[in-house]
Design a protein around this motif. Structure first.
Motif, PDB file in Angstrom:
ATOM      1  N   ALA A 199      -6.016   0.111   8.882  1.00  0.00           N
ATOM      2  CA  ALA A 199      -4.574   0.204   9.600  1.00  0.00           C
ATOM      3  C   ALA A 199      -4.388   1.657  10.236  1.00  0.00           C
ATOM      4  CB  ALA A 199      -3.714  -0.100   8.293  1.00  0.00           C
ATOM      5  N   ALA A 200      -4.917   2.687   9.518  1.00  0.00           N
ATOM      6  CA  ALA A 200      -4.493   4.199   9.919  1.00  0.00           C
ATOM      7  C   ALA A 200      -5.208   4.277  11.231  1.00  0.00           C
ATOM      8  CB  ALA A 200      -5.217   5.154   8.798  1.00  0.00           C
TER       9      ALA A 200
ATOM     10  N   ALA B 126       2.023   0.453  10.463  1.00  0.00           N
ATOM     11  CA  ALA B 126       1.178   0.907   9.631  1.00  0.00           C
ATOM     12  C   ALA B 126       1.211   0.311   8.109  1.00  0.00           C
ATOM     13  CB  ALA B 126       0.670   2.457   9.346  1.00  0.00           C
ATOM     14  N   ALA B 127       2.297   0.330   7.521  1.00  0.00           N
ATOM     15  CA  ALA B 127       2.618  -0.099   6.182  1.00  0.00           C
ATOM     16  C   ALA B 127       2.676  -1.665   6.098  1.00  0.00           C
ATOM     17  CB  ALA B 127       4.035   0.342   5.657  1.00  0.00           C
ATOM     18  N   ASN B 128       3.246  -2.340   7.118  1.00  0.00           N
ATOM     19  CA  ASN B 128       3.025  -3.899   7.230  1.00  0.00           C
ATOM     20  C   ASN B 128       1.541  -4.075   7.322  1.00  0.00           C
ATOM     21  OD1 ASN B 128       5.786  -4.208   7.250  1.00  0.00           O
ATOM     22  ND2 ASN B 128       6.052  -4.750   9.210  1.00  0.00           N
ATOM     23  N   LEU B 129       0.815  -3.481   8.168  1.00  0.00           N
ATOM     24  CA  LEU B 129      -0.474  -3.948   8.526  1.00  0.00           C
ATOM     25  C   LEU B 129      -1.357  -4.009   7.157  1.00  0.00           C
ATOM     26  CD1 LEU B 129      -2.427  -5.048  10.594  1.00  0.00           C
ATOM     27  CD2 LEU B 129      -2.993  -2.518  11.223  1.00  0.00           C
ATOM     28  N   VAL B 130      -1.185  -2.757   6.264  1.00  0.00           N
ATOM     29  CA  VAL B 130      -1.804  -2.640   5.199  1.00  0.00           C
ATOM     30  C   VAL B 130      -1.762  -3.761   4.078  1.00  0.00           C
ATOM     31  CG1 VAL B 130      -2.213  -1.266   2.958  1.00  0.00           C
ATOM     32  CG2 VAL B 130      -2.265  -0.270   5.269  1.00  0.00           C
ATOM     33  N   LEU B 131      -0.204  -4.090   4.184  1.00  0.00           N
ATOM     34  CA  LEU B 131       0.254  -5.016   3.163  1.00  0.00           C
ATOM     35  C   LEU B 131      -0.389  -6.433   3.535  1.00  0.00           C
ATOM     36  CD1 LEU B 131       2.149  -5.915   0.971  1.00  0.00           C
ATOM     37  CD2 LEU B 131       3.986  -6.326   2.805  1.00  0.00           C
ATOM     38  N   TYR B 132      -0.416  -6.703   5.080  1.00  0.00           N
ATOM     39  CA  TYR B 132      -0.874  -7.774   5.499  1.00  0.00           C
ATOM     40  C   TYR B 132      -2.451  -8.026   5.364  1.00  0.00           C
ATOM     41  CZ  TYR B 132      -3.624 -10.954   8.885  1.00  0.00           C
ATOM     42  OH  TYR B 132      -4.559 -11.748   9.288  1.00  0.00           O
TER      43      TYR B 132
END
Length: 642
Positions: free
Chosen positions: A88-89, A116-122
């Motif tokens: 994600a980063a 970035a936060a959403n992508l990690v969560l996904y």
């Protein structure tokens, strides 16, 4: 559907995962933009359309580069978090850089931080949902508690998460600092609460994951677990885990070794190798329980040659093939010479010793099954007594330097023919040691070895698996036990210490009551013992002592015993018979065997072994058919009492 997907080639599965991400990554960015704008509208997204299109084109190659698609979904663990954060980063950094360089709007980092936060969560949510789906439901898996929340316990829990057999439900640990914490998402409890935890959590088995414990510490825990009526299994030892010979999720049934309180003592290398390294060594009974283990231990000590003498064709073939595979795999240049034959064959034995320049002999060949020898006493005497006599004579004739007899605790105050024959074999070697100084004779006496042919433990295990009954001879019967590898190592070490005519006795630890052993084996298998409250439990059935069997075994005839340089090996001073007298007695015994006179045979054995006190009538089948045993035995006993 699930099975069809799992059977797809690995590349196809990776392509499907990438395609799903290609669809959801832009949706994740759209969700981030919606959160960024206070009142999102179509116009709000207009300037970000090219960023939304570029998001999967940038992200997927980065995810592939860092190995996100190499991870097998069913077996992912906490390491996926690091991979997701890195991916994600990387993706968001590239997109944010592109936006700052090429976008016509006022650039701000806020939507990209949210993305970035959403992508990690996904990434994490999708992977763990998929993992749960492909692992299936927990129904049908055995709910287990793991005893030990250390490194081995955590490894075991992680490994079992993806197994189809076990579901780790809770940890149990004696460390008060770990109580009420959660490790790998599993709560740690006190062992004092195991009773209620087993009932409340539906625990069917306890897995003992403390590989560094000593045997006595492990036994204390097993004793604590025994009354719980759950299966108890243990993980591999620390040595096996370190060497990689087994995996963290390999668990096994409780073995009788785990129930022995005495910890094995490490062998002394100098004692092990002195009679073996670089020498020509012979083992009789090479295919038997002790003989085969002696062969395994000997080849590890680099002899020049190993001669294996065995009467059973299959047993000789099995150990010969095993040793050839072992030596080839380890690059050992050892000459292996298998011989089919009997120790009773003096000429062949002497020729073997001479032609192969044998320097050390380990004589393990013997008939040892008490009831069978009781029913076939002449064969037992021929093999155990006269076989030893001929083998020892052949060793003297070939100038063998060291001759070690594997004896038995049943030679001490014997109540059966087998025990008396082993004591006579000891007397022969004691007498030979005074007559022939060129060959050093010694004997090693010990009790039952675990897993040997005819052992009670495999029988109990089969009976428990068949739901009983478990048959025992007597509620008070006790036996000494030792593992086969440890017994073989001690035989090799004791042989190195012999000075001539020595009777070495191995420290077998505390004797084990067989009835207690049977109860523990039943309970640790998760079964119940039959009682009024549990009529469907496994029955312990007492069938009575067999002919020649006694309640207690001993290792010493007298009290004259001294220590040696090894803590588990003692030297006993036993009564001897001078060779001229013993030779005459052996001739009389041989004549009685030739004539089949079992009453004379028994009488002669009692002359040679004064401690021999038969516990039953003569049990030879031919003798009983002739009807010559019962009345005579009673007359003998009455005369003895009088």
């Amino acid at each position: 559907m699930k099975k069809k997907f799992l059977n797809l080639p690995r590349l196809h599965k990776q392509a499907i995962a990438a395609a799903v991400d290609f669809l959801f990554v832009p949706l994740t960015l759209i969700a981030a933009l919606a959160l960024h704008f206070d009142a999102p509208s179509i116009n709000s997204f207009a300037d970000y359309v090219w960023v939304i299109v570029a998001a999967p084109l940038v992200s997927i190659p980065i995810f592939a580069r860092i190995g996100l698609y190499r991870a097998i979904i069913r077996y992912i663990d906490h390491k996926i978090v690091e991979t997701a954060l890195t991916g994600a980063a990387g993706a968001v950094t590239v997109l944010a850089g592109m936006a700052s360089l090429f976008s016509r709007i006022d650039f701000t980092l806020t939507p990209f931080v949210i993305f970035a936060a959403n992508l990690v969560l996904y990434l994490l949510t999708s992977r763990f949902i998929a993992r749960g789906y492909f692992l299936g439901s927990n129904s049908g898996r055995t709910r287990v508690a793991i005893y030990g929340a250390g490194g081995a316990g955590v490894q075991l829990a992680n490994a079992l998460m993806s197994s189809k057999e076990y579901l780790p439900v809770l940890f149990v640990d004696d460390n008060p600092q770990l109580l009420k914490t959660a490790i790998a998402g599993i709560k740690v409890h006190s062992p004092a609460r195991l009773d209620e935890l087993v009932a409340s959590h539906g625990i069917a088995a306890v897995l003992l994951a403390m590989p560094s414990l000593s045997r006595s510490e492990q036994r204390a825990i097993i004793d604590r677990l025994t009354p719980l009526k759950v299966k108890v299994k243990v993980t591999a030892s620390m040595q096996q885990l370190v060497t990689g010979s087994t995996r963290a999720d390999d668990v096994r049934e409780i073995l009788i070794e785990d129930l022995l309180s005495r910890d094995p003592v490490a062998p002394q290398a100098e004692l092990l190798s002195v009679c073996i390294k670089g020498k020509s060594v012979c083992v009789s009974g090479a295919g038997g329980s002790i003989g085969s283990e002696l062969c395994r231990q000997i080849v590890k000590l680099a002899p020049k040659r190993l001669v294996m003498l065995e009467l059973s064709e299959f047993a000789l073939y099995a150990i010969d093939q095993e040793l050839r595979n072992f030596t080839a795999a380890h690059g050992l240049e050892i000459e292996l010479v298998p011989f089919m034959g009997s120790v009773s064959d003096y000429s062949k034995s002497k020729e073997i010793f001479q032609r192969f320049q044998v320097e050390t002999v380990y004589h393990a060949a013997a008939y040892k099954h008490v009831p069978l020898v009781e029913q076939n006493p002449i064969e037992g005497i021929r093999n155990n007594v006269f076989g030893t006599l001929n083998f020892a004579r052949a060793a003297v004739g070939a100038k063998v330097k060291c001759f070690v007899l594997v004896s038995s605790d049943k030679a001490v105050r014997p109540t059966n023919v087998m025990g008396s024959t082993k004591r006579v074999a000891e007397l022969i070697l004691q007498a030979f040691s005074r007559q022939h100084t060129s060959t050093r004779f010694c004997m090693v006496r010990f009790g039952n070895v675990l897993g040997s042919s005819g052992s009670v433990v495999p029988l109990f295990r089969r009976q428990i698996a068949a739901r009983g009954p478990v048959t025992l001879t007597h509620p008070e019967i006790t036996r000494y036990f030792m593992t086969i590898p440890e017994a073989a190592q001690l035989v090799l070490q004791a042989g190195s210490m012999g000075k001539g005519g020595d009777v070495f006795v191995l420290d077998m630890g505390e004797p084990v009551k067989i009835a207690d052993l049977a109860r523990k084996m039943v309970l640790l298998s998760g079964q119940e013992l039959r009682s009024e409250d549990a009529p469907g439990g496994i029955e312990l059935r007492y069938v009575g002592l067999r002919p020649g069997e006694k309640l207690y075994e001993e290792l010493l005839i007298g009290d004259n015993v001294t220590g040696t340089e090894h803590p588990l090996i003692m030297r006993a001073e036993e009564a001897e018979i001078a060779w001229p007298f013993l030779e005459l007695m052996l001739k009389q015994l041989d004549d009685a065997c030739t004539r089949g006179e079992h009453d004379v045979i028994r009488s002669q054995l009692r002359k040679m072994v004064p401690e021999f006190s038969p516990s039953s009538d003569i049990d030879d089948h031919l003798w009983k058919v002739q009807g010559r045993s019962g009345a005579k035995f009673e007359a003998e006993r009455i005369a003895e009492i009088a």
